[in-house]
Structures are given as C-alpha cells and as structure tokens.
Design a protein around this motif. Structure first.
Motif, mmCIF file in Angstrom:
data_model
loop_
_atom_site.group_PDB
_atom_site.id
_atom_site.type_symbol
_atom_site.label_atom_id
_atom_site.label_comp_id
_atom_site.label_asym_id
_atom_site.label_seq_id
_atom_site.Cartn_x
_atom_site.Cartn_y
_atom_site.Cartn_z
ATOM 1 N N PHE A 299 0.703 -1.064 -0.087
ATOM 2 C CA PHE A 299 -0.083 -0.094 -0.062
ATOM 3 C C PHE A 299 0.881 1.152 -0.012
ATOM 4 C CE2 PHE A 299 -2.847 3.357 1.702
ATOM 5 C CZ PHE A 299 -3.812 3.151 1.118
ATOM 6 N N ASP A 300 2.018 1.184 0.673
ATOM 7 C CA ASP A 300 2.535 2.439 0.841
ATOM 8 C C ASP A 300 3.479 2.858 -0.417
ATOM 9 O OD1 ASP A 300 4.317 0.190 1.168
ATOM 10 O OD2 ASP A 300 5.743 1.503 2.666
ATOM 11 N N GLN A 301 3.545 1.809 -1.295
ATOM 12 C CA GLN A 301 4.463 2.056 -2.511
ATOM 13 C C GLN A 301 3.468 2.286 -3.864
ATOM 14 O OE1 GLN A 301 7.285 -0.996 -2.658
ATOM 15 N NE2 GLN A 301 8.515 -0.135 -0.980
ATOM 16 N N LEU A 302 2.224 2.301 -3.543
ATOM 17 C CA LEU A 302 1.293 2.217 -4.896
ATOM 18 C C LEU A 302 1.557 3.520 -5.438
ATOM 19 C CD1 LEU A 302 -1.908 0.868 -3.032
ATOM 20 C CD2 LEU A 302 -0.435 -0.264 -4.784
ATOM 21 N N ALA A 303 1.669 3.283 -6.915
ATOM 22 C CA ALA A 303 2.161 4.475 -7.630
ATOM 23 C C ALA A 303 0.732 5.086 -8.520
ATOM 24 C CB ALA A 303 3.097 4.170 -8.884
ATOM 25 N N PHE A 304 0.292 6.209 -8.556
ATOM 26 C CA PHE A 304 -0.828 6.952 -8.936
ATOM 27 C C PHE A 304 -0.709 6.932 -10.339
ATOM 28 C CE2 PHE A 304 -3.580 10.357 -9.853
ATOM 29 C CZ PHE A 304 -4.682 10.043 -9.044
ATOM 30 N N MET A 305 -1.652 6.570 -11.159
ATOM 31 C CA MET A 305 -1.440 6.434 -12.629
ATOM 32 C C MET A 305 -2.769 6.635 -13.162
ATOM 33 S SD MET A 305 1.208 3.402 -13.389
ATOM 34 C CE MET A 305 0.952 3.630 -15.021
ATOM 35 N N PRO A 306 -3.224 7.911 -13.562
ATOM 36 C CA PRO A 306 -4.599 8.168 -14.161
ATOM 37 C C PRO A 306 -4.675 7.512 -15.593
ATOM 38 C CG PRO A 306 -3.471 10.108 -13.517
ATOM 39 C CD PRO A 306 -2.766 9.259 -13.423
ATOM 40 N N THR A 307 -6.111 7.090 -15.956
ATOM 41 C CA THR A 307 -6.345 6.426 -17.104
ATOM 42 C C THR A 307 -6.801 7.093 -18.194
ATOM 43 O OG1 THR A 307 -8.654 5.481 -16.667
ATOM 44 C CG2 THR A 307 -6.499 4.065 -15.978
ATOM 45 N N LYS A 308 -7.404 8.200 -17.939
ATOM 46 C CA LYS A 308 -7.994 9.257 -18.749
ATOM 47 C C LYS A 308 -9.298 8.621 -19.198
ATOM 48 C CE LYS A 308 -4.305 12.171 -18.137
ATOM 49 N NZ LYS A 308 -4.744 13.406 -17.099
ATOM 50 N N ARG A 309 -9.997 7.688 -18.638
ATOM 51 C CA ARG A 309 -11.217 6.991 -18.972
ATOM 52 C C ARG A 309 -12.492 7.824 -18.624
ATOM 53 N NH1 ARG A 309 -10.633 3.629 -23.255
ATOM 54 N NH2 ARG A 309 -9.060 2.105 -22.987
ATOM 55 N N GLY A 310 -12.325 9.059 -17.692
ATOM 56 C CA GLY A 310 -13.476 10.006 -17.551
ATOM 57 C C GLY A 310 -13.958 9.515 -16.331
ATOM 58 N N PRO A 311 -14.935 10.202 -15.709
ATOM 59 C CA PRO A 311 -15.623 9.758 -14.303
ATOM 60 C C PRO A 311 -16.156 8.510 -14.372
ATOM 61 C CG PRO A 311 -16.330 12.142 -15.051
ATOM 62 C CD PRO A 311 -15.554 11.528 -16.422
ATOM 63 N N VAL A 312 -16.219 7.804 -13.137
ATOM 64 C CA VAL A 312 -16.624 6.493 -13.018
ATOM 65 C C VAL A 312 -17.910 6.711 -12.227
ATOM 66 C CG1 VAL A 312 -16.188 4.175 -11.852
ATOM 67 C CG2 VAL A 312 -14.343 5.540 -13.087
ATOM 68 N N VAL A 313 -18.857 5.801 -12.703
ATOM 69 C CA VAL A 313 -20.280 5.736 -12.184
ATOM 70 C C VAL A 313 -20.302 5.177 -10.804
ATOM 71 C CG1 VAL A 313 -22.688 5.048 -12.303
ATOM 72 C CG2 VAL A 313 -21.295 6.163 -14.406
ATOM 73 N N LEU A 314 -20.840 5.643 -9.796
ATOM 74 C CA LEU A 314 -20.906 5.248 -8.468
ATOM 75 C C LEU A 314 -21.715 3.863 -8.224
ATOM 76 C CD1 LEU A 314 -20.464 5.460 -5.239
ATOM 77 C CD2 LEU A 314 -22.715 6.504 -5.075
ATOM 78 N N GLY A 315 -20.569 3.004 -7.809
ATOM 79 C CA GLY A 315 -21.244 1.463 -7.726
ATOM 80 C C GLY A 315 -21.141 0.676 -8.950
ATOM 81 N N SER A 316 -20.398 1.047 -9.877
ATOM 82 C CA SER A 316 -20.384 0.281 -11.190
ATOM 83 C C SER A 316 -19.102 -0.682 -11.285
ATOM 84 C CB SER A 316 -20.209 1.359 -12.288
ATOM 85 O OG SER A 316 -19.152 1.981 -12.568
ATOM 86 N N GLY A 317 -18.156 -0.541 -10.290
ATOM 87 C CA GLY A 317 -16.967 -1.339 -10.225
ATOM 88 C C GLY A 317 -17.242 -2.558 -9.790
ATOM 89 N N ILE A 318 -16.938 -3.875 -10.662
ATOM 90 C CA ILE A 318 -17.044 -4.981 -10.131
ATOM 91 C C ILE A 318 -15.919 -5.973 -10.633
ATOM 92 C CG2 ILE A 318 -19.366 -5.082 -9.729
ATOM 93 C CD1 ILE A 318 -18.396 -6.632 -12.902
ATOM 94 N N ALA A 319 -15.846 -7.452 -9.885
ATOM 95 C CA ALA A 319 -14.633 -8.121 -10.570
ATOM 96 C C ALA A 319 -15.391 -8.865 -11.541
ATOM 97 C CB ALA A 319 -14.197 -8.943 -9.350
ATOM 98 N N ALA A 320 -14.112 -9.186 -12.560
ATOM 99 C CA ALA A 320 -14.592 -10.021 -13.607
ATOM 100 C C ALA A 320 -13.362 -11.206 -14.216
ATOM 101 C CB ALA A 320 -15.288 -9.268 -14.787
ATOM 102 N N PRO A 321 -13.924 -12.296 -14.737
ATOM 103 C CA PRO A 321 -12.553 -12.912 -15.095
ATOM 104 C C PRO A 321 -11.847 -12.211 -16.571
ATOM 105 C CG PRO A 321 -14.760 -14.083 -15.450
ATOM 106 C CD PRO A 321 -14.995 -12.839 -14.862
ATOM 107 N N GLY A 322 -10.716 -12.201 -16.708
ATOM 108 C CA GLY A 322 -10.196 -11.335 -17.575
ATOM 109 C C GLY A 322 -10.185 -12.153 -19.095
ATOM 110 N N ASP A 323 -10.512 -13.762 -19.049
ATOM 111 C CA ASP A 323 -10.646 -14.110 -20.217
ATOM 112 C C ASP A 323 -11.858 -14.289 -20.588
ATOM 113 O OD1 ASP A 323 -11.957 -15.719 -18.306
ATOM 114 O OD2 ASP A 323 -10.721 -17.771 -18.593
ATOM 115 N N ARG A 324 -12.859 -13.787 -19.935
ATOM 116 C CA ARG A 324 -14.192 -13.471 -20.650
ATOM 117 C C ARG A 324 -14.451 -11.862 -21.291
ATOM 118 N NH1 ARG A 324 -15.745 -17.256 -22.438
ATOM 119 N NH2 ARG A 324 -17.978 -17.377 -21.977
ATOM 120 N N LEU A 325 -13.444 -11.378 -21.172
ATOM 121 C CA LEU A 325 -13.780 -9.790 -21.534
ATOM 122 C C LEU A 325 -12.608 -9.663 -22.705
ATOM 123 C CD1 LEU A 325 -13.134 -7.961 -18.096
ATOM 124 C CD2 LEU A 325 -15.463 -8.803 -19.225
#
Length: 387
Positions: A299-325
């Motif tokens: 945690f103390d070494q996490l590097a901050f990197m913006p993705t420039k994807r724009g504002p994120v909708v509240l509650g929209s973040g969920i986990a998903a398997p990468g091989d299905r995306l």
C-alpha cells in the motif's frame, strides 16, 4: 416478429439516420450471444414475496435488508437478524477471506458470520482508571501503563490508551477500570524507563493488580499507535487488508486486522471515490474525475496513474474474469474488473491496461448503479441497474 439477417449490436451514439438495419438503439428482455444471436431472456421465479434490498452473496448465506433490519438468509430458510436498525440507506459489503462479511452504510458498520453481527471496530477503553501502589518485584522507576479493550467473541483488540509516567516501586494496582459487557481489558506495562508496552495481564472486572518482575514483561502490545478503522462506504479486500472510501481518501486497514488502521495508511484520490476494485499488481479506483490505476504490491508504494477514461459511475466497479472480456482482437487474462467510465463500459486488466467495450457504440448517463457480472449459458453479462 423482428428478425435480423445480421446484428452488429446496440448503438445509441450514432444518429438513427446513419444506422444500418443491423443496429438497435435499445433492447429489452433479450440475451445477445457471443456471435451476435438474440434470444429471449429467461423469466423470473419468485423466491420470496417479502421486499428485500441491498442483497449480497456471502460465504454460504445471503445478506439483505428487510425494512430497517439487516438479515442473513440461509439455505433451508433460516433467518438471522444481524442489525435490527441499520436503516434504508445503501449498504456496501466486502467478503473477508475467513468467511465473514463486512457491511457499512457510511454511518453504521459491522462484520458478520451470518449468525450474529458485531461492530467492525473495537472501541478503546473509556478511561484509564486510577493507579495505586501494590507489592511486587518491579524495579523502582517511572513506568507507563496502557489499556486495550478485547472483544471476547473474536479476540479483536482495540487501539491502546496510555497513561502519563507514574512512579512504581514493586507493583501496581488499577481501580475504577471501565467495565464493558462482552469485553475484557488487557493491561500493558512499559519498561523501567517508560518505553515499550508489554502484557501484564487481563481482567473483566474493574480492578487489576500485578507485581511480577520486569523480565516477565515480554509480550508487546500490537495496537499502540493504531486507530479504529474509519467508517467508509465502498469496501474491498486486497492482500489481507480491507480498503474503504472515505470521501476522496482511500483507506487501508492493518494486514489481517480489518478493525484497525494506522494514521499514514490513506491515499487522497483528488475527487470522491466511486469504485474500488483490486486486481493482480494493483488497484483500480474510480472517482468523480477519472479511473485511477494504483500500481504496486504494497500500500505504501502504490503508484498513482490516471487512465483518462473519465468519471466513474458510483457502484459500477465489479470483479470479472479477464478471459471473458474482450481485449484487442482477443481476450484478457487473470483477474480483471468492469466499470462505467466516461459513460462507456470499461474493462481493466492486470498491469493497468484498460479497454472500452462500448466505445463509439453505447453510452449511458447513469450516475449511480448496482452492478454485477454473471454468465448465462456461457454468455458473459455485465449488469448495471440504475439506483
């Protein structure tokens, strides 16, 4: 019946006049297959005629609110009241590795095993009591004593409160200790010079006396300098720590101690946090401004990197398997995440690589959703219900 010779998907971005006969603006109650086929969505089967909200799948049981109660529903019909008055606000959950689940509405927080619920934090003792002299074998000198509250049901220990240096010549007796139902008090003593904190003993009563020797003080207090884990909203588990959003700050608990935090273990995100989703090699954090990639393994070494994807909708973040995306001309791999950023459905993969799954085809104006990922007949589906 509407039929298509070919179907390219839903498109609410292009003007209708520029669309082909293979586009739809909206589609209700249908499933879209991996090759573009459209089938009718399955109907619903009523499991209960009682209104349930804030539904969450925990390890072997389901959590939901009924009225103002938070309840655990078990296979077979067993129902346990976890919190009788949590209210009607949205609840954020996090499944812990030990099978328990944390819950918070931003004001009330707790943790449950599906049978009972307790506060996620353990409050420190309300006072230091009153010190007095006693017989014993301690070297004469200046000592500090420290008190913590220990919850008997799970052994969780509170942050410590500490006394000013007091003169001891032999032993110490504490009176008028604060008694709390369901808790014990651990008493720690410093070394002869007032440094450190080592376990002298424990009591569930209002008095404690100890007169051992200095060499008996060996077990250090682990919660000196800690503070209660803050009451946040969005919550996730990452590398043995619990993460939570408190406004624009991302807080992390102590490793394997979801009820404790250290003053330094937070990171300002620059805007209100709307999603927290860990993957291998870092954490995706959605905010009102952007989707942020925090790269690193500690945690103390996490590097901050913006993705420039724009504002994120509240509650929209969920986990998903990468091989299905979808990623480029193929699919991703490992742990991944989905969210709505800049109005588009965006996938985030290990290493911080992101990909818009609906670029130039579909945008939403939703401001808050309840989201999940599922597969139906092998078809991966991202579901986001506006709140």
């Amino acid at each position: 019946m509407l039929t298509f010779e070919s179907f390219t998907g839903i498109n609410n971005v292009l003007p209708e006049r520029r669309m082909s006969g293979a586009d739809l603006i909206t589609a209700l109650d249908v499933n879209i297959g991996l090759t573009g086929e459209i089938t009718r969505r399955y109907g619903f089967t009523e499991a209960s005629d009682t209104c349930h909200k804030n539904i969450w799948q925990s390890a072997g049981y389901m959590l939901a609110t009924q009225g103002s109660e938070l309840v655990a529903l078990h296979p077979g019909g067993a129902r346990n009241v976890i919190d009788p008055a949590i209210g009607h606000s949205r609840i954020w959950y996090c499944n812990l590795p030990d099978g328990r689940t944390t819950y918070t509405n931003g004001l009330i927080q707790g943790v449950t095993d599906g049978v009972t619920g307790v506060d996620r934090t353990v409050r420190a003792p309300d006072s230091l009591g009153a010190p007095d002299v006693a017989f014993g074998s301690l070297f004469p000198g200046q000592y500090r004593y420290h008190l913590t509250a220990v919850r008997l049901s799970d052994g969780a220990e509170s942050p410590a409160i500490s006394s000013e240096p007091i003169a001891i010549n032999g032993g110490i007796r504490l009176e008028s200790l604060p008694v709390r139902v369901g808790h014990a008090i651990n008493v720690y003593l410093s070394g002869q010079d007032g440094e450190g904190a080592y376990l002298a003993g424990s009591t569930t009563g209002s008095t404690f006396e100890w007169g051992g020797a200095n060499h008996d003080l060996v077990l250090p207090c682990r919660t000196v300098g800690a503070q209660p884990f803050p009451v946040g909203t969005i919550t996730a588990c990452w590398r043995g720590r619990v993460l939570t959003a408190v406004g624009d700050a991302l807080w992390a608990s102590r490793p394997m101690a979801p009820h404790l935090a250290d003053w330094r273990d937070f990171k300002p995100m620059g805007a209100s946090i709307t999603a927290i989703q860990p993957v291998d090699g870092g954490i995706y954090v959605g905010t009102d401004n952007d989707l942020i990639w925090l790269a690193g393994d500690t945690f103390d070494q996490l590097a901050f990197m913006p993705t420039k994807r724009g504002p994120v909708v509240l509650g929209s973040g969920i986990a998903a398997p990468g091989d299905r995306l979808k990623l480029g001309d193929g699919t991703g791999g490992g742990a991944a995440m989905l969210c709505i950023a800049g109005g588009e459905i965006v996938a985030g993969f290990n290493g911080g690589q992101t990909s818009s799954l609906t670029a130039d085809r579909y945008k939403t104006t939703a401001t808050e959703v309840c989201a999940t990922f599922r597969e139906v007949d092998g078809i991966p589906q991202y579901m986001a219900v506006p709140q």
